[in-house]
Design an enzyme around this catalytic site. Sequence first.
Site, short mmCIF file in Angstrom:
data_model
loop_
_atom_site.label_atom_id
_atom_site.label_comp_id
_atom_site.label_asym_id
_atom_site.label_seq_id
_atom_site.Cartn_x
_atom_site.Cartn_y
_atom_site.Cartn_z
N ASP A 1 0.78 -1.20 0.02
CA ASP A 1 -0.13 0.08 0.00
C ASP A 1 0.95 1.18 0.12
O ASP A 1 1.56 1.32 0.94
CB ASP A 1 -0.74 -0.18 1.22
N TYR B 1 -3.67 9.74 0.30
CA TYR B 1 -3.57 9.50 1.52
C TYR B 1 -2.68 8.25 1.99
O TYR B 1 -2.69 7.28 1.03
CB TYR B 1 -5.06 8.99 1.86
N ASN C 1 16.28 -7.86 0.34
CA ASN C 1 15.14 -8.55 0.35
C ASN C 1 13.93 -7.77 1.11
O ASN C 1 14.25 -7.34 2.05
CB ASN C 1 15.25 -9.84 1.29
N ASP D 1 -7.68 -7.45 1.16
CA ASP D 1 -7.29 -6.27 1.77
C ASP D 1 -8.12 -6.04 3.03
O ASP D 1 -9.19 -6.58 2.93
CB ASP D 1 -7.81 -5.10 0.78
N TYR E 1 1.15 0.37 14.92
CA TYR E 1 0.22 0.11 13.78
C TYR E 1 0.50 0.99 12.53
O TYR E 1 0.97 2.12 12.64
CB TYR E 1 -1.31 0.62 14.12
N LYS F 1 -2.99 -2.77 8.03
CA LYS F 1 -3.14 -4.27 8.34
C LYS F 1 -2.03 -4.92 7.42
O LYS F 1 -1.52 -4.35 6.24
CB LYS F 1 -4.41 -4.78 8.06
N TYR G 1 -4.56 0.43 17.00
CA TYR G 1 -4.23 1.75 17.04
C TYR G 1 -3.71 2.05 18.78
O TYR G 1 -4.27 1.46 19.57
CB TYR G 1 -5.42 2.62 16.96
P1 13P Z 1 -5.20 -0.62 5.10
O1 13P Z 1 -4.20 -1.43 6.03
O2 13P Z 1 -5.54 -1.10 3.95
O3 13P Z 1 -4.10 0.42 4.65
O4 13P Z 1 -6.24 0.01 6.08
C1 13P Z 1 -6.10 0.71 7.12
C2 13P Z 1 -7.29 1.10 8.05
O5 13P Z 1 -6.73 1.52 8.82
C3 13P Z 1 -8.52 0.80 7.60
O6 13P Z 1 -9.38 1.42 8.39
MG MG Z 2 -4.14 2.01 3.31
MG MG Z 3 -4.62 -2.39 2.27
#
Ligand code: 13P
Ligand code: MG
Ligand code: MG
Length: 365
Positions: free
Chosen positions: A11, A89, A103, A130, A230, A233, A348
């Site tokens: 991402d 963003y 790597n 995702d 954090y 994800k 978070y």
């Molecule tokens: P991503 O890991 O896809 O960037 O999503 C993060 C998130 O906080 C979604 O609410």
């Molecule tokens: Mg994201």
């Molecule tokens: Mg994502």
Amino acid sequence: MRTTLSIIKADIGSIGGHIKPSRQLLERTREFVINSGKGLIDDIYVSHTGDDIALLFSHQKGTGNEDVHKLAWDAFLEGTKVAKEQGLYGAGQDLLKDAFSGNVKGMGPAVAEMEIEERPNEPFLFFAADKTDPGAYNLPLYLAFSDPMFCPGLMLSPKMGKGFTFHIMDVEYTEGDRIIELNTPEDIYDIASLLRDNEKFVIESIYSRENGEIAVSVSTSRLHNIAGKYTGKDDPVSLVRVQGNFPATGEVLSPYSIGHYVAGFMRGSHIGPLMPVKINSPVSYFDGPPIVTCHAFCVHNCKFTEPADTFDHPFWDYVRDKISRKALELREQGFSGAAMLPYSELEYGGIVERLERLDKLFKVR
Ligand code: 13P
Ligand code: MG
Ligand code: MG
Ligand code: 13P
């Protein structure tokens, strides 16, 4: 022919929140890998799933190849420039290290690779998810490779009767890759006992016991173990070979009709059902629901066919309706109990700080 399939995914920025990358970002990333990959990569396919861009390469350099990984890393850096120019963003969100060191594993991007001896016909599936983490593939892979209720080929095909070897990783262990190897059918209770915990134990790969060949490779990175905090994800990718000594395409797809509940969804802190969607789909409701796409290809002499979009079929509309209902039903209870991840998984920092502050205010009567 020895062919290596590599998916490297990150991402690096998205429009309108964590929804999808911009067209310009995808185009620049694609142009970069096509131009800079000449002489190194035999074929390239670039796609997105939600806000993640996945680079699928075929080449003859083997897994973990420094030049291949550097090409992906440099492409993501180039893409991040566009993300910054456009004010997207989360520009560069998954690039967690400043300098490339051989790597991309452990640097933020998700990686799934396998080196194979190409069969005369070599069909394979490329999954990308995702708003969830690598444990999301545990249940569908377990069912497709060990349960005749989902994979009748285990009964019907003489080539699969010997079962498969599962390599399962303890992803909480950060000193190295901590792996256990277990065999189906005899170890399925042990395998299930581990795989019930999707946040700790993750299928890393699966091998045929008929001929020892690799069938599955899953990205196993846990971003919060890399960054210590954090950073989004660990939106995972996987490669699955199909037909012959492996399950049929439809057997691998069949468990995705469940819409099982996985970790992720809003702010990476909730539980939601995994929804199979069409390729290049964005996310939406509650930054989700967690989604998975699946491209089916054949690779021949290291060249890809065009992909088939396996979840683009009327059958999956019905499944998506069911999964939307499952998402809404769990969302009705907001933050309470099973709707949200346990404290140990809360992505978070805010709530952790809040609870630490409150802890000091408790008095023992
Ligand atoms: P991503 O890991 O896809 O960037 O999503 C993060 C998130 O906080 C979604 O609410
Ligand atoms: Mg994201
Ligand atoms: Mg994502
Ligand atoms: P075909 O006869 O169409 O090749 O299909 C065989 C099969 O195994 C389908 O699951």
